[in-house]
Design a protein around this motif. Structure first.
Motif, mmCIF file in Angstrom:
data_model
loop_
_atom_site.group_PDB
_atom_site.id
_atom_site.type_symbol
_atom_site.label_atom_id
_atom_site.label_comp_id
_atom_site.label_asym_id
_atom_site.label_seq_id
_atom_site.Cartn_x
_atom_site.Cartn_y
_atom_site.Cartn_z
ATOM 1 N N TYR A 202 41.162 62.422 46.175
ATOM 2 C CA TYR A 202 41.285 62.017 47.574
ATOM 3 C C TYR A 202 42.721 62.189 48.064
ATOM 4 C CZ TYR A 202 41.643 59.198 51.730
ATOM 5 O OH TYR A 202 41.912 58.770 53.004
ATOM 6 N N LEU A 203 43.697 61.756 47.233
ATOM 7 C CA LEU A 203 45.096 61.935 47.623
ATOM 8 C C LEU A 203 45.430 63.413 47.773
ATOM 9 C CD1 LEU A 203 46.803 59.254 45.327
ATOM 10 C CD2 LEU A 203 46.333 59.088 47.782
ATOM 11 N N GLN A 204 44.854 64.237 46.910
ATOM 12 C CA GLN A 204 45.072 65.683 47.004
ATOM 13 C C GLN A 204 44.533 66.235 48.309
ATOM 14 O OE1 GLN A 204 42.560 68.404 44.606
ATOM 15 N NE2 GLN A 204 44.467 69.091 43.660
ATOM 16 N N SER A 205 43.330 65.807 48.679
ATOM 17 C CA SER A 205 42.729 66.302 49.924
ATOM 18 C C SER A 205 43.496 65.804 51.141
ATOM 19 C CB SER A 205 41.264 65.861 50.008
ATOM 20 O OG SER A 205 41.167 64.446 50.134
ATOM 21 N N ALA A 206 43.981 64.555 51.082
ATOM 22 C CA ALA A 206 44.763 64.034 52.215
ATOM 23 C C ALA A 206 46.075 64.814 52.369
ATOM 24 C CB ALA A 206 45.048 62.551 52.010
ATOM 25 N N ALA A 207 46.717 65.118 51.230
ATOM 26 C CA ALA A 207 47.946 65.913 51.296
ATOM 27 C C ALA A 207 47.666 67.316 51.819
ATOM 28 C CB ALA A 207 48.590 65.984 49.905
ATOM 29 N N ARG A 208 46.510 67.861 51.456
ATOM 30 C CA ARG A 208 46.151 69.197 51.938
ATOM 31 C C ARG A 208 45.960 69.177 53.459
ATOM 32 N NH1 ARG A 208 42.007 69.905 48.995
ATOM 33 N NH2 ARG A 208 43.146 70.886 47.290
ATOM 34 N N VAL A 209 45.372 68.109 53.986
ATOM 35 C CA VAL A 209 45.217 67.997 55.441
ATOM 36 C C VAL A 209 46.577 67.994 56.122
ATOM 37 C CG1 VAL A 209 44.458 66.483 57.310
ATOM 38 C CG2 VAL A 209 42.986 66.851 55.331
ATOM 39 N N ARG A 210 47.512 67.214 55.580
ATOM 40 C CA ARG A 210 48.849 67.172 56.178
ATOM 41 C C ARG A 210 49.526 68.534 56.098
ATOM 42 N NH1 ARG A 210 48.994 62.283 53.275
ATOM 43 N NH2 ARG A 210 50.304 63.236 51.656
ATOM 44 N N GLY A 211 49.368 69.198 54.948
ATOM 45 C CA GLY A 211 49.982 70.511 54.789
ATOM 46 C C GLY A 211 49.419 71.539 55.756
ATOM 47 N N VAL A 212 48.093 71.539 55.909
ATOM 48 C CA VAL A 212 47.456 72.480 56.831
ATOM 49 C C VAL A 212 47.877 72.177 58.266
ATOM 50 C CG1 VAL A 212 45.246 73.239 57.778
ATOM 51 C CG2 VAL A 212 45.512 72.966 55.318
ATOM 52 N N ALA A 213 48.003 70.888 58.604
ATOM 53 C CA ALA A 213 48.412 70.518 59.960
ATOM 54 C C ALA A 213 49.844 70.975 60.244
ATOM 55 C CB ALA A 213 48.293 69.008 60.146
ATOM 56 N N VAL A 214 50.737 70.773 59.277
ATOM 57 C CA VAL A 214 52.122 71.226 59.458
ATOM 58 C C VAL A 214 52.170 72.741 59.609
ATOM 59 C CG1 VAL A 214 54.356 71.439 58.301
ATOM 60 C CG2 VAL A 214 53.150 69.253 58.284
ATOM 61 N N GLN A 215 51.407 73.444 58.778
ATOM 62 C CA GLN A 215 51.395 74.903 58.847
ATOM 63 C C GLN A 215 50.819 75.385 60.177
ATOM 64 O OE1 GLN A 215 49.433 76.789 55.564
ATOM 65 N NE2 GLN A 215 49.527 78.825 56.457
ATOM 66 N N ALA A 216 49.751 74.728 60.634
ATOM 67 C CA ALA A 216 49.129 75.129 61.897
ATOM 68 C C ALA A 216 50.101 74.942 63.066
ATOM 69 C CB ALA A 216 47.853 74.326 62.134
ATOM 70 N N ARG A 217 50.789 73.814 63.091
ATOM 71 C CA ARG A 217 51.757 73.573 64.166
ATOM 72 C C ARG A 217 52.861 74.633 64.155
ATOM 73 N NH1 ARG A 217 52.245 68.218 66.256
ATOM 74 N NH2 ARG A 217 50.644 66.781 65.485
ATOM 75 N N SER A 218 53.415 74.886 62.965
ATOM 76 C CA SER A 218 54.509 75.839 62.857
ATOM 77 C C SER A 218 54.059 77.253 63.225
ATOM 78 C CB SER A 218 55.067 75.821 61.430
ATOM 79 O OG SER A 218 56.067 76.804 61.267
ATOM 80 N N GLU A 219 52.900 77.659 62.723
ATOM 81 C CA GLU A 219 52.407 79.007 63.023
ATOM 82 C C GLU A 219 52.105 79.167 64.501
ATOM 83 O OE1 GLU A 219 50.399 80.351 58.775
ATOM 84 O OE2 GLU A 219 49.138 79.531 60.375
ATOM 85 N N ALA A 220 51.608 78.106 65.141
ATOM 86 C CA ALA A 220 51.351 78.183 66.578
ATOM 87 C C ALA A 220 52.651 78.374 67.355
ATOM 88 C CB ALA A 220 50.626 76.919 67.046
ATOM 89 N N ARG A 221 53.677 77.612 66.974
ATOM 90 C CA ARG A 221 54.973 77.761 67.659
ATOM 91 C C ARG A 221 55.562 79.154 67.410
ATOM 92 N NH1 ARG A 221 55.759 72.626 65.287
ATOM 93 N NH2 ARG A 221 57.168 73.567 63.743
ATOM 94 N N GLU A 222 55.506 79.596 66.146
ATOM 95 C CA GLU A 222 56.065 80.910 65.819
ATOM 96 C C GLU A 222 55.318 82.027 66.536
ATOM 97 O OE1 GLU A 222 56.966 83.702 61.886
ATOM 98 O OE2 GLU A 222 55.928 81.779 61.675
ATOM 99 N N ALA A 223 53.982 81.918 66.554
ATOM 100 C CA ALA A 223 53.186 82.959 67.199
ATOM 101 C C ALA A 223 53.460 83.010 68.695
ATOM 102 C CB ALA A 223 51.696 82.708 66.935
#
Length: 467
Positions: free
Chosen positions: A346-367
């Motif tokens: 569960y902790l792994q999946s929660a960390a994955r959600v945070r990681g994907v969210a950070v990546q999505a935000r950054s990629e949206a700004r960069e794009a």
């Protein structure tokens, strides 16, 4: 009779309900995947259709036609959708009742013969059926999200391959004009040097320019061939199908740029990889309770036994009936490790959600930044550099007609004008690549590489230094 038949009827109805609630999707869930990917693929279909592919290939391909062909014909796409069918079958299988076990034994002692028959059920399998069916259903939902991401990624890759192929085709045509101008200049220089009107140094300069233009044309033709082949692979074409024709030029740049002030919110709301990560984390959280219970009752079995003993000497038989409950004793394993594993997952999946969210935000700004920069550069070439180069060339043509400018000045300016147009094509290509990356980053999945603008700028810088 009524008090006995009612529980039997209820049990029969329960069995029928549990075994009949899960059925295979009639279309392999293609409609569900198409709905998830609809913001990026529109009305494009996913089911293979050779006639539709042939009809699209009969005319010059635009970007939308190339995407449609890829979704209909790409082998990797069909493999991904077949994998979705496997997930659907596993979902249905997990919703079925576990098969009972039947055992028979024969034992002989002197004149006595005993036959034992046992029918047993995995009680935990029966009790856990709703949870396991729900879990497999959740895994199938994740598989649909993954298949939709594959569809979106293929559409984006195909669109970018089409943009690169058309731009490379245009660049090769313009560089051929540069080579033609260089050949004319080199021939004129050879003739003037032969009659003594030019030095060998000036002739050598024209010859080296011709040699450089020839090399650039060869590289451009190789790039055009490679980008076309990449597009061919993505569309899954072979044989005579590879003779398709592309559109002559890229679409015009929009007159206005798309303003976006909520790009991060859009990415978090619409991206399929974010939705998949959030869903997976929720599913893991739901499974924690069942994992704990399963650890205590794993191996729980209920059996019905019927033993018949035959006495051959006395000519008699005796029948015994009874039930047996097998329950593992938690003497050595109380499920602590299993519970810790569930918590870690569960902790792994929660960390994955945070990681994907950070990546999505950054990629949206960069794009979006790449999109705006590419648009500004393309507009700069379209509205400033190309018109100025055309004006200079027109003025030189007038001066040449009035014998106020030499043929060398005219040839040199023609070369520069063609190179400027070629750079404008590259900037136009970079804009459409950036636009595709932006749309993918906002509504699809991770665009993977957002380096199209950077690579284009680097190529332009090296080209400028070479000139």
């Amino acid at each position: 009779m009524s008090t006995i038949s009612f529980p039997r009827s209820a049990a029969a109805l329960l069995v029928l309900a549990l075994t009949g609630c899960a059925t295979l999707s009639p279309d392999g869930d293609l409609a569900a995947v198409q709905q998830l990917a609809q913001p990026r693929i529109g009305t494009a279909q996913l089911r293979p259709d050779p006639q539709a592919v042939a009809g699209l290939l009969a005319q010059p391909l635009d970007a939308e036609a190339a995407v449609r062909i890829a979704l209909l014909n790409n082998p990797q796409m069909q493999e991904s959708l077949a994998t979705l069918g496997v997930s659907d079958a596993e979902r249905v299988q997990m919703g079925r009742l576990p098969n009972p076990h039947f055992a028979i034994g024969r034992f002989t002692e002197g004149s006595t013969r005993e036959i034992e028959r046992t029918l047993s059920f995995n009680v935990l399998g029966l009790l856990a059926l709703p949870w396991r069916a729900e879990w497999q259903g959740q895994q199938h939902e994740l598989a649909k999200l993954q298949a939709a991401q594959d569809v979106v990624q293929l559409a984006a890759d195909t669109r970018k391959a089409w943009i690169s192929a058309v731009a490379a085709q245009q660049s090769a045509l313009y560089l051929r004009d540069v080579k033609d101008a260089a050949e004319a200049g080199a021939e004129l220089a050879r003739r003037m040097a032969r009659v003594g009107n030019w030095s060998r140094l000036e002739q050598a300069r024209e010859q080296v320019f011709l040699a450089d233009a020839t090399a650039q044309l060869a590289r451009a033709q190789q790039t055009a061939f490679s980008t076309r082949e990449k597009l061919t692979r993505l569309m899954g074409l072979w044989g005579t199908q590879t003779g398709f024709s592309l559109a002559d030029r890229l679409p015009d740049i929009p007159k206005t740029v798309t303003e976006m002030h909520d790009i991060e919110a859009r990415a978090l709301r619409d991206r399929l990889d974010v939705r998949a990560a959030v869903a997976a984390s929720g599913y893991v959280a739901k499974q924690q309770g069942f994992t704990t219970v399963e650890g205590y009752f794993d191996g729980l079995t209920l059996g019905y036994t019927r033993n018949t003993t035959f006495d051959n000497a006395a000519g008699s038989k005796e029948t015994k009936r009874g039930w047996e409950l097998e329950l593992p004793l938690p003497l050595f394993d109380w499920g602590g490790a299993r519970h810790a594993r569930s918590q870690a997952l569960y902790l792994q999946s929660a960390a994955r959600v945070r990681g994907v969210a950070v990546q999505a935000r950054s990629e949206a700004r960069e794009a979006y930044f790449g999109y705006r920069t590419a648009y500004d550069l393309a507009v700069h070439y379209r509205d400033e550099i190309v018109p100025l180069r055309k004006f200079i060339n027109d003025e030189l043509v007038l001066r040449y007609s009035g014998m106020l400018a030499s043929v060398w000045e005219l040839l040199a300016d023609t070369r520069q004008q063609v190179l400027s147009v070629n750079s404008a094509i590259e900037s136009q290509r970079d804009f459409w690549l950036a636009d595709t990356d932006l749309q993918t980053a906002l509504t699809g999945t991770s665009p993977g590489a957002l380096a199209s603008l950077a690579s284009g700028a680097a190529a332009e810088a090296s080209s400028t230094q070479g000139h």
